[in-house]
Structure formats: structure tokens, C-alpha cells
Write a protein that holds these residues in place. Structure first.
Motif, PDB file in Angstrom:
ATOM      1  N   ARG A  24       0.834  -1.216   0.000  1.00 52.42           N
ATOM      2  CA  ARG A  24       0.000   0.000   0.000  1.00 52.42           C
ATOM      3  C   ARG A  24       0.869   1.266   0.000  1.00 52.42           C
ATOM      4  O   ARG A  24       0.611   2.227   0.717  1.00 52.42           O
ATOM      5  CB  ARG A  24      -0.928   0.016   1.207  1.00 52.42           C
ATOM      6  N   ALA A  25       1.920   1.227  -0.804  1.00 54.68           N
ATOM      7  CA  ALA A  25       2.825   2.383  -0.889  1.00 54.68           C
ATOM      8  C   ALA A  25       2.109   3.617  -1.406  1.00 54.68           C
ATOM      9  O   ALA A  25       2.338   4.734  -0.930  1.00 54.68           O
ATOM     10  CB  ALA A  25       4.018   2.050  -1.787  1.00 54.68           C
ATOM     11  N   VAL A  84       1.943   7.264   0.427  1.00 53.62           N
ATOM     12  CA  VAL A  84       2.407   8.472  -0.265  1.00 53.62           C
ATOM     13  C   VAL A  84       1.276   9.493  -0.345  1.00 53.62           C
ATOM     14  O   VAL A  84       1.484  10.701  -0.177  1.00 53.62           O
ATOM     15  CB  VAL A  84       2.948   8.124  -1.671  1.00 53.62           C
ATOM     16  N   GLY A  85       0.069   9.009  -0.566  1.00 52.15           N
ATOM     17  CA  GLY A  85      -1.085   9.915  -0.623  1.00 52.15           C
ATOM     18  C   GLY A  85      -1.335  10.611   0.703  1.00 52.15           C
ATOM     19  O   GLY A  85      -1.674  11.804   0.747  1.00 52.15           O
ATOM     20  N   TYR A  91       0.965  11.266   3.038  1.00 49.70           N
ATOM     21  CA  TYR A  91       2.014  12.272   3.194  1.00 49.70           C
ATOM     22  C   TYR A  91       1.761  13.493   2.306  1.00 49.70           C
ATOM     23  O   TYR A  91       2.000  14.643   2.708  1.00 49.70           O
ATOM     24  CB  TYR A  91       3.388  11.667   2.880  1.00 49.70           C
ATOM     25  N   ALA A  92       1.272  13.245   1.087  1.00 48.27           N
ATOM     26  CA  ALA A  92       0.960  14.353   0.182  1.00 48.27           C
ATOM     27  C   ALA A  92      -0.165  15.214   0.757  1.00 48.27           C
ATOM     28  O   ALA A  92      -0.123  16.452   0.694  1.00 48.27           O
ATOM     29  CB  ALA A  92       0.577  13.810  -1.191  1.00 48.27           C
ATOM     30  N   ALA A  93      -1.175  14.552   1.334  1.00 47.86           N
ATOM     31  CA  ALA A  93      -2.283  15.292   1.942  1.00 47.86           C
ATOM     32  C   ALA A  93      -1.791  16.127   3.122  1.00 47.86           C
ATOM     33  O   ALA A  93      -2.207  17.288   3.315  1.00 47.86           O
ATOM     34  CB  ALA A  93      -3.374  14.332   2.394  1.00 47.86           C
ATOM     35  N   LEU A  94      -0.897  15.562   3.934  1.00 49.23           N
ATOM     36  CA  LEU A  94      -0.339  16.311   5.063  1.00 49.23           C
ATOM     37  C   LEU A  94       0.461  17.526   4.584  1.00 49.23           C
ATOM     38  O   LEU A  94       0.367  18.619   5.146  1.00 49.23           O
ATOM     39  CB  LEU A  94       0.560  15.404   5.907  1.00 49.23           C
TER      40      LEU A  94
END
Length: 475
Positions: free
Chosen positions: A11-12, A16-17, A19-22
Motif C-alpha cells: 500500500r505504498a 504516499v497519498g 504524506y501528500a495530503a499532510l
């Protein structure tokens, strides 16, 4: 390979999604903070102008009874606290508050039994903070009050530097300044001590949070995963030693510094003079056509509760007459001029100028039609032309004409910058006689029908006195 063993390679895209949202959320919040900062800049333009506007319309009695240091203190330290300290304190409080809430949610989610101690710890936080704020607020108020004499003394020392040096009183004034600073420190230092008192206690409560989080993790070790235990302890450690401590500090600082708002608000709402313009009582544009002045049973006192300084004065001055008022010191000669400009309001009776009662018209309509040459000439930092014609109503030809009438034309013509000659603060680069002649030129330029001289030649030499007298006699 840790990634293969713990399965974090799965579920990489989801990770990543997240972290991108954060990162995106952080960018949005930074933009919000920048926007709130610009709003803060717009908001900070209100407190000082409101207080300044009130002071421009405050009666003279206020300045007679209020030390100048107290006013400077309001416009310096208190405005600085409102504009600079309070906004950052509010932002820090909001940040630590939401961080504290999120921390408590994480700890309770990890170890639900921790919810049992939140109430008692919050109660202890509350009582410690209330005790500190009650003390800190009073210390802050005392410190602000004791700072005003320092400003007053410094201002008086700067003004009278030449006299202090002439009489060799340097050491005495330095000691007096030290005494006032020491008096201020009596309130400032206990404020620092009380802050450390608060720090010790909230650090202790923060350590209690870490203790209980670790204790409950050990008690429930059979039901909790190692990851949740580590999360709970690490988050409680950061919360106990930073987030919650700073939230309490910011709450306390906010309540302590809000005293500045109270002090500025007090000076923004003091009683003001009469309105500058009364719409339905405005005199004609050419008023006064003759310049007749009449005092009718006029009485006045400087402030409520004081004795009358003028009692039942009645006199009439015809337009065009040159009248001198003679009397001993304290007889009320200057008080009559203050009454004419309504710097003092009547206790009884009326002053009538060309059949218009001055108590019924606006102050601007009255004062714009009168001219005074005071005993001590008043000049502002700026050009000579600005001092003669601050509102730029007159042409250069008219300005040169009054300079000729006041015997200043030769002096100004010999200057390289002519009318753009720079006057230092208070006109210090001009002699006392020249300053008085500038005031005379300013009075002649206005061409009002009523001219008041309050011992205008008392502080000048005989030659300047003769020049002023001859100019007035021709005008």
C-alpha cells in the motif's frame, strides 16, 4: 531488509497519498497564517489612531493633571503590546490548544484508561493558572504604572539638559533616574519570579502525564500493541513538556497583556472638547466682519471643584481697537485668552463676537478666526514655509510679503534654501527673537480680525520688541 520483513512496501500509494495530503494541508495552513498576519497589520492601525484622535480633542485640563510620561507610556509600550505581543500570543495559544486536543485524543485512543486522569490533571492546571494570572495581571499593571515616571523624568531631563549641566546636577538626576528604575523593577522582577513559579508547576503536571501514560501502558501491556504504547508515551512526552505547558503560558500571558488594551481603551474614551463643527450653528464665512468682542458677566474655573479664576467679568472691545490688559501675576490675564479660544469653558456668562455667542459654534469655526502670538514661540520640525503656512493656503508672494512686514525678509533671502529653510525641532537653529518674528509673520499671514498677544515680547530683546510693536501698530 526491514521493508520486506515488516511489510511496509505494501500500500505504498496510500502512504504516499497520506504524506501528500499532510504536505498540502501544511501549505494551506501556512497561507492562512500569512493571511491572518496581513489582517493583523490592518487591525493594528486602529488602536493608536483612535487614542491619538481622542487626545487631539481632549480638554486642556487633562494635560494639566496627567504626567507626560503616562501618555508616552500608553503610546509606546501599551501600543507595542497590542500590535506586536498580543497577536503572536493569540496565534501561539490557538496552535498549542489544538495540538493539546489532538494529543489527548491520540493518548486516549492508545490507552483508553488514561481518560480517568484527564479530569484531575485539568483541574490542577486550571487552579495553578488562575492563581498565576491573578498575581501576574496585578504585577503587570503595577509595572506599567511605575514605568510612566521613568518616561516623565527622561523627557524632563532631555528638555532641561543645559540647566542641569550649568548647575552641576548631573549625578543627582542620574540617581533620581536609578531610583525610578528600581521602583519599576520592584514590579518587574516579581513578574519573572511568578513566571518561573508557574513553569515549575506545569512541568510537574506534564511529568505526571508522561508517568500515567507509561503506567497505563504497562498495566495494559497484554492488550496493547508495542506500536501504540510507543506512540502514547512519545506523544505524552511532547505534550507534557511542550504543548500543554505553552498553552497554559499563552493563556496566562494573554490575560496579563490584555491590561494594555484596558489602558489604551481608557485613554481612547476620555471626555473630549465640544464638537469642532456644529452644522446648524455655523457662522457666515466672513465672520467676524468687525471684530467686536464682548464679555458678559463671565466666570470661569480651570477644572470642576476649583475656585473661579475669573469672576463676573464684563467688558467690550470694539473692532480695530488695540487693548492692553494689565495685572499682577495670577490675576487671570492669560486665562482670558484661554477663554477666548474656549480652551476653558465658561462656568457662567457669555463671550460674544460680532453678535455670535462663541459657546454655540464649533471649536474649529471659532479658532480658525482667531490668532494668538504666545509668550514662547512654537515652531515645528520642517521647512520655514510649512511653519508659516502649514495648510498651503497662501501663495509665495503673500508669504514673502508677511516676511517683509515682520522684518525677516533679509534673513530668509540670505539663506540658500530661501523658504525651504529647514527648522529643527522647536526652531532651535533660530534665535528666540527670530522665532518670535516667525510667529508674528504667521499671525499676519492669517489676516484674522482678532489678534491676541500673550506677553509676546516678554522673552525677546529690546530691538525685537520694537520691531514687533511697530509691525502691530502698522497692521
Amino acid at each position: 531488509n526491514d521493508a520486506l520483513q515488516n511489510g511496509t512496501q505494501h500500500r505504498a500509494s496510500t502512504r504516499v497519498g497520506v504524506y501528500a495530503a499532510l504536505g498540502l494541508s501544511q501549505g494551506v495552513l501556512v497561507c492562512f497564517l500569512l493571511y491572518s498576519g496581513s489582517g493583523e497589520d490592518a487591525g493594528r492601525t486602529q488602536a493608536a489612531p483612535d487614542m491619538l484622535d481622542n487626545k487631539f480633542h481632549t480638554p486642556q485640563s487633562f494635560f494639566d493633571t496627567t504626567p507626560i510620561g503616562r501618555i508616552i507610556n500608553r503610546f509606546s509600550k501599551d501600543i507595542y503590546v497590542i500590535d506586536e505581543v498580543l497577536p503572536s500570543t493569540v496565534l501561539m495559544f490557538l496552535g498549542t490548544f489544538f495540538a493539546s486536543v489532538s494529543t489527548m485524543i491520540v493518548i486516549i485512543f492508545s490507552t483508553p484508561i488514561f481518560a480517568l486522569v484527564i479530569g484531575p490533571l485539568a483541574l490542577i492546571y486550571f487552579f495553578v493558572q488562575r492563581f498565576y494570572v491573578a498575581t501576574s495581571r496585578q504585577l503587570k499593571r503595577l509595572e506599567s504604572v511605575s514605568r510612566s515616571p521613568i518616561y516623565s523624568h527622561f523627557s524632563e531631563t532631555i528638555t532641561g539638559t543645559s540647566v542641569i549641566r550649568a548647575y552641576g546636577r548631573n549625578t543627582a538626576f542620574v540617581l533620581l533616574s536609578d531610583m525610578k528604575v528600581d521602583e519599576n523593577q520592584k514590579s518587574y522582577y516579581p513578574g519573572i519570579v511568578s513566571n518561573r513559579w508557574l513553569g515549575v508547576r506545569i512541568e510537574f503536571i506534564g511529568n505526571c502525564i508522561v508517568l500515567f501514560a507509561a503506567l497505563f501502558a504497562v498495566i495494559g501491556k497484554e492488550k496493547l500493541s508495542p506500536g501504540l504504547v510507543g506512540l502514547s508515551v512519545s506523544v505524552s512526552s511532547s505534550a507534557g513538556h511542550y504543548v500543554l505547558n505553552w498553552m497554559v503560558r499563552m493563556t496566562s500571558d494573554l490575560e496579563s497583556n490584555i491590561v494594555a488594551v484596558e489602558r489604551v481603551k481608557e485613554y481612547s474614551e476620555t471626555v473630549t472638547e465640544a464638537p469642532w463643527i456644529v452644522k446648524d450653528k455655523q457662522p457666515p464665512p466672513d465672520w467676524p466682519p468687525k471684530g467686536n468682542v464682548e464679555f458678559i458677566d463671565y466666570s470661569v474655573r480651570y477644572r470642576e471643584g476649583l475656585d473661579l479664576v475669573l469672576r463676573n467679568i464684563s467688558l467690550e472691545v470694539k473692532g480695530g481697537e488695540k487693548i492692553g490688559i494689565v495685572g499682577r501675576t495670577g490675576a487671570g490675564k492669560s486665562s482670558m485668552t484661554l477663554c477666548l479660544f474656549r480652551l476653558l469653558e465658561a462656568a457662567d456668562g457669555e463671550i460674544v463676537i460680532d453678535e455670535v455667542k462663541i459657546s454655540e459654534i464649533g471649536l474649529h469655526d471659532l479658532r480658525s478666526k482667531l490668532t494668538i502670538i504666545p509668550q514662547e514661540p512654537v515652531l515645528f520640525s520642517g521647512t520655514l514655509r510649512m511653519n508659516l503656512d502649514p495648510f498651503e493656503k497662501y501663495s509665495d508672494e503673500e508669504v514673502w510679503k508677511v516676511l517683509e512686514l515682520s522684518h525677516l525678509k533679509k534673513f530668509v533671502s540670505n539663506q540658500a534654501s530661501k523658504l525651504e529653510l529647514e527648522c529643527s525641532e522647536g526652531g532651535e537653529n533660530l534665535s528666540v527673537g527670530q522665532r518670535q518674528l516667525v510667529c508674528l509673520a504667521r499671525a499676519l499671514l492669517r489676516k484674522t480680525r482678532i489678534l491676541v498677544l500673550d506677553e509676546a515680547t516678554a522673552a525677546v530683546d529690546l530691538e525685537t520688541d520694537n520691531l514687533i510693536q511697530s509691525t502691530i501698530a502698522r497692521s
